[in-house]
Design an enzyme around this catalytic site. Structure first.
Site, mmCIF file in Angstrom:
data_model
loop_
_atom_site.group_PDB
_atom_site.id
_atom_site.type_symbol
_atom_site.label_atom_id
_atom_site.label_comp_id
_atom_site.label_asym_id
_atom_site.label_seq_id
_atom_site.Cartn_x
_atom_site.Cartn_y
_atom_site.Cartn_z
ATOM 1 N N SER A 13 0.525 -1.141 -0.070
ATOM 2 C CA SER A 13 0.342 0.027 -0.002
ATOM 3 C C SER A 13 0.687 0.672 -0.319
ATOM 4 O O SER A 13 0.169 2.434 1.124
ATOM 5 C CB SER A 13 -0.856 -0.237 1.432
ATOM 6 O OG SER A 13 -1.609 0.582 0.866
ATOM 7 N N ASP A 38 -7.105 0.471 3.262
ATOM 8 C CA ASP A 38 -5.341 0.768 3.841
ATOM 9 C C ASP A 38 -5.052 2.291 3.878
ATOM 10 O O ASP A 38 -4.078 2.721 4.808
ATOM 11 C CB ASP A 38 -4.665 1.135 1.803
ATOM 12 C CG ASP A 38 -4.910 -0.157 0.996
ATOM 13 O OD1 ASP A 38 -5.048 -1.277 1.940
ATOM 14 O OD2 ASP A 38 -4.899 -0.820 0.112
#
Length: 294
Positions: A128, A173
């Site tokens: 991420s 995320d």
């Protein structure tokens, strides 16, 4: 890279010292892949590796960001409520999106800034890096305008801002990046967005290994990612047409009302192959997560 090194790089590029530093961590997901955009729980942890920006405000609307990573070109654009999109797949869209999102909050006009960007989070490695960048830029843009949001509000704003890129993902995320706690995983739930910190036993260690696969969400892989999101939505829509399924059913309500075996049986009689695989993954992934709240 140390803060002092970032400051020195800023002075080299812009001729004066930065005003502040913002940072946001990458993440590793323990369980719950491709469930967040279906409003089902996830269980990620924040990493030590972070995206860092050293920033100095400008008196105009110009935004200048110089990345220290090899292969990424510097970017300049004007801050405002309607920021132009860069070429499809260009890294700067992860900066443009949050700058636009913060400008659209209202209040004072958008303010430009100069920044040096450094990241310890490997790019396209499934950790991420893009969402950490979006969260970091969101925090910088908020600070420039003197706005304070709680971490969940930052996460929600950043998640919406990343859709500027074109990827129609969920909020996991950004939530772990904005809200992560040392020594804890977060069980994140959606609609409404909330989380429960789960302490990691002190003797545990996690090894994160690179599979060698490139894990892009934008550029050439964006269409594949978005197709998966649409397939999950189509699976739910088709199941709603069955007599046994309420017309307003959601993934959380289905998981709460039916056993996993019953859900899969319904799906096998209704969904074609690809959509069935998407549905099966979504509802069986949840069975590995202990739900700590109603």
């Amino acid at each position: 890279m140390q803060h002092s090194e970032l400051q020195a790089a800023f002075i080299t590029h812009f001729g004066q010292a930065p005003s502040f530093l913002v940072e946001a961590p990458g993440r590793v997901n323990l369980i719950g892949d491709h469930t967040d955009y279906n409003n089902l729980p996830v269980l990620p942890m924040a990493l030590r590796q972070r995206v860092r920006l050293v920033v100095r405000p400008r008196d105009d609307k110009e935004v200048n960001v110089v990345p220290l990573a090899a292969g990424l070109d510097p970017v300049s654009f004007a801050a405002g409520r309607d920021v132009p999109v860069a070429a499809h797949g260009h890294w700067s869209n992860y900066v443009r999106g949050p700058v636009q999102a913060v400008a659209r909050l209202g209040g004072e006009p958008a303010r430009g800034f100069d920044a040096i960007l450094a990241s310890e989070v490997p790019i396209a490695a499934g950790l991420s890096s893009s969402s950490a960048l979006v969260v970091a830029v969101t925090l910088a843009a908020l600070q420039l305008r003197g706005l304070e949001l709680d971490p969940l509000e930052v996460a929600s704003l950043a998640a919406g801002a990343e859709r500027f890129v074109g990827t129609q993902g969920g909020d996991m995320d950004h939530t772990i990046s904005a809200c992560g706690l040392a020594g804890h995983a977060l069980q994140i739930r959606f609609s409404p967005l909330r989380f429960t910190p789960l302490p990691v036993p002190s003797g545990w260690r996690f090894v994160v290994a690179h599979s060698g696969e490139v894990a892009e969400k934008s550029g050439a892989r964006e269409a594949d990612y978005n197709a998966r999101v649409r397939d999950c939505a189509r699976a739910l829509e088709q199941l709603r047409g069955l007599d046994a399924v309420p017309p307003d059913a959601t993934y959380p309500s289905l998981v709460a009302a039916y056993s996993e075996a019953d859900l899969l049986q319904l799906a096998r009689t209704t969904l074609e192959r690809t959509i069935l695989r998407r549905f099966r993954h979504t509802v069986t992934e949840l069975s590995l997560i202990h739900i700590s709240e109603p």
